[in-house]
Design a protein around this motif. Structure first.
Motif, PDB file in Angstrom:
ATOM      1  N   ASP A  16       0.829  -1.200   0.000  1.00  0.00           N
ATOM      2  CA  ASP A  16       0.000   0.000   0.000  1.00  0.00           C
ATOM      3  C   ASP A  16       0.866   1.253   0.000  1.00  0.00           C
ATOM      4  O   ASP A  16       2.105   1.176  -0.104  1.00  0.00           O
ATOM      5  CB  ASP A  16      -0.993  -0.019   1.169  1.00  0.00           C
ATOM      6  N   VAL A  22      -0.253  -5.900   1.428  1.00  0.00           N
ATOM      7  CA  VAL A  22      -1.692  -6.099   1.237  1.00  0.00           C
ATOM      8  C   VAL A  22      -1.917  -7.567   0.870  1.00  0.00           C
ATOM      9  O   VAL A  22      -2.481  -8.328   1.635  1.00  0.00           O
ATOM     10  CB  VAL A  22      -2.261  -5.152   0.165  1.00  0.00           C
ATOM     11  N   THR A  31       1.965  -1.871  -6.563  1.00  0.00           N
ATOM     12  CA  THR A  31       1.166  -0.829  -5.922  1.00  0.00           C
ATOM     13  C   THR A  31       0.049  -0.398  -6.867  1.00  0.00           C
ATOM     14  O   THR A  31       0.105  -0.676  -8.071  1.00  0.00           O
ATOM     15  CB  THR A  31       2.021   0.394  -5.581  1.00  0.00           C
ATOM     16  N   CYS A  53      -9.278  -3.365  -2.979  1.00  0.00           N
ATOM     17  CA  CYS A  53      -9.643  -1.969  -2.733  1.00  0.00           C
ATOM     18  C   CYS A  53     -10.454  -1.766  -1.455  1.00  0.00           C
ATOM     19  O   CYS A  53     -10.802  -0.640  -1.123  1.00  0.00           O
ATOM     20  CB  CYS A  53     -10.414  -1.402  -3.927  1.00  0.00           C
ATOM     21  N   SER A  55      -9.128  -2.236   1.333  1.00  0.00           N
ATOM     22  CA  SER A  55      -8.101  -1.748   2.254  1.00  0.00           C
ATOM     23  C   SER A  55      -8.115  -0.215   2.289  1.00  0.00           C
ATOM     24  O   SER A  55      -7.978   0.435   1.249  1.00  0.00           O
ATOM     25  CB  SER A  55      -6.720  -2.236   1.803  1.00  0.00           C
ATOM     26  N   ALA A  57      -5.923   1.955   3.100  1.00  0.00           N
ATOM     27  CA  ALA A  57      -4.717   2.581   2.569  1.00  0.00           C
ATOM     28  C   ALA A  57      -4.715   2.589   1.044  1.00  0.00           C
ATOM     29  O   ALA A  57      -4.175   3.509   0.417  1.00  0.00           O
ATOM     30  CB  ALA A  57      -3.473   1.870   3.092  1.00  0.00           C
ATOM     31  N   VAL A  58      -5.319   1.584   0.422  1.00  0.00           N
ATOM     32  CA  VAL A  58      -5.451   1.559  -1.038  1.00  0.00           C
ATOM     33  C   VAL A  58      -6.410   2.659  -1.483  1.00  0.00           C
ATOM     34  O   VAL A  58      -6.165   3.378  -2.465  1.00  0.00           O
ATOM     35  CB  VAL A  58      -5.937   0.177  -1.508  1.00  0.00           C
ATOM     36  N   GLU A  61      -4.585   5.963  -1.425  1.00  0.00           N
ATOM     37  CA  GLU A  61      -3.696   6.188  -2.573  1.00  0.00           C
ATOM     38  C   GLU A  61      -4.487   6.602  -3.805  1.00  0.00           C
ATOM     39  O   GLU A  61      -4.074   7.489  -4.560  1.00  0.00           O
ATOM     40  CB  GLU A  61      -2.876   4.934  -2.866  1.00  0.00           C
ATOM     41  N   THR A 130      -7.100  -4.729   6.143  1.00  0.00           N
ATOM     42  CA  THR A 130      -6.001  -4.159   5.351  1.00  0.00           C
ATOM     43  C   THR A 130      -5.351  -5.194   4.441  1.00  0.00           C
ATOM     44  O   THR A 130      -4.664  -4.835   3.492  1.00  0.00           O
ATOM     45  CB  THR A 130      -4.913  -3.559   6.263  1.00  0.00           C
TER      46      THR A 130
END
Length: 390
Positions: A16, A22, A31, A53, A55, A57-58, A61, A130
């Motif tokens: 991530d 991940v 990534t 997706c 997650s 953190a994804v 981003e 996550t």
């Protein structure tokens, strides 16, 4: 006006935005940003499904790419980056009271808002949101209902693989044992099966089949894919294609010959010796651990022997990297001359290939394009390979 677009709807994320894992078994350079760049610039794929997706953190981003003006959300669903549209997906492991083994499914949502709501719901039913492909604690049908409540798509993943799949161990005979069949939008075949094998099972006849890479590295993106007739690459149009609405449809599936899949044959789990499906002990090493191959499992389930079901053509193909004699330098040279892998696979004439690569390799590319490459079968977790020729 409808046009043809290439799509690979099962791509994992390795790391991530904070360099945290991940999909633990996936490449660290996988990534979300690198996936978008590779798909648009080198692969030439128009529509991708990134299935981690859920997650947060994804999602972060993706939001940063949008805020920086490098990507934007489409009104009909999906995130556009350069020449590729990303659909937000999540691969989830289901194992409720009706399952005989874990089942992986793909859930696609139209937008970041719906995916965030999905994540909020999952976090109360999953130990670590996550990470990729995590166990969901709840019923399969409740998961289907939630996906549909959020206007999403529900597709059982790699349905024949021996581990963590619908027919591998998830059900004894029928998907109705676990799922509401009316809330399934398509069936992902997986690397060890094809259209002809899957259509031996009657209950699959009215579903659209999808062929995807299940990529764990950038190089594997587009290992399997489909060509879809749509107005544009978007969530809405992909949904229409799955249900053949107003001319939208998958017009070709491109996949490796099933014998190249790593679970095609029944083998001994210890020494990988080929075994007949009804044998319980390996004659080579004596192990009683057997991995039943996809072909043998399908024969167990087969309940249809009638005329061929109308389907898009299923064309056997392998990624360029599978071809003997094609190293990184030659691959780079091909991309410099012909821009994308899809262009090389589908469009570049033999004479133009000869300007860049040796005759033997040019012949291999054309043979691969025509589905004529000889292969060595895989099994028990070991991929097959393209046979070398003199």
């Amino acid at each position: 006006m409808l046009n043809a677009y290439f799509a690979d709807m099962h791509i994992h994320i390795g790391r991530d935005i904070f360099d945290k894992p991940v999909k633990i078994t996936a490449s660290k350079n996988l990534t979300i940003t690198n996936i978008l760049k590779e798909s648009s610039r080198n692969k030439g794929i128009n529509l991708i499904g990134v299935i981690d997706c859920q997650s947060p953190a994804v999602q972060l981003e993706l939001k940063r790419l949008i805020n920086d003006g490098l990507a934007y959300e489409l009104e009909d669903g999906g995130v556009r980056f350069e020449e590729v549209t990303l659909l937000l997906g999540s691969e989830i492991e289901v194992y409720d009271d009706n399952c005989h083994g874990p089942i992986h499914v793909l859930c696609f949502l139209p937008s970041l808002v719906e995916m965030e709501r999905f994540s909020e719901w999952l976090v109360t039913r999953m130990k670590n949101i996550t990470l990729s492909s995590q166990r969901y604690y709840g019923s399969a049908k409740d998961l289907q209902y939630k996906v549909k409540e959020l206007s999403g798509l529900f597709i059982p993943a790699h349905v024949f693989t021996p581990y963590k799949s619908l027919y591998g161990k998830g059900v004894q005979q029928s998907l109705k044992e676990v799922f509401d069949p009316d809330l399934i939008d398509g069936i992902e075949l997986g690397l060890s099966s094809d259209t002809f094998m899957a259509d031996k099972i009657r209950e699959l006849h009215h579903y659209t089949f999808v062929t995807n890479s299940d990529a764990h590295s950038l190089a594997k993106i587009g290992r399997e894919y489909q060509e879809i007739l749509m107005k544009e690459p978007s969530f809405k149009e992909f949904n229409y294609a799955l249900h053949q609405v107003e001319g939208r449809q998958i017009i070709r599936n491109y996949g490796m010959n099933p014998q190249l899949g790593k679970y095609h044959k029944t083998v001994c789990d210890k020494c990988l010796t080929h075994m007949e499906p009804d044998v319980t002990e390996c004659k080579n090493c004596g192990s009683k651990k057997v991995v039943k191959g996809v072909a043998d499992r399908i024969e167990e389930l087969a309940d249809y022997t009638g005329k061929e079901i109308p389907r898009p053509p299923y064309l056997y193909q392998v990624p360029l990297e599978y071809l003997p004699g094609l190293g990184p330098k030659t691959f780079k040279k091909l991309l410099e001359h012909f821009h994308t892998e899809m262009n090389i696979l589908h469009n570049i004439p033999y004479e133009s290939l000869l300007d860049v690569v040796p005759e033997k390799l040019a012949n291999s590319i054309i043979q691969m394009r025509e589905g004529k490459l000889a292969i060595n079968a895989g099994g028990g977790g070991k991929y097959g390979s393209v046979a070398t020729t003199d």
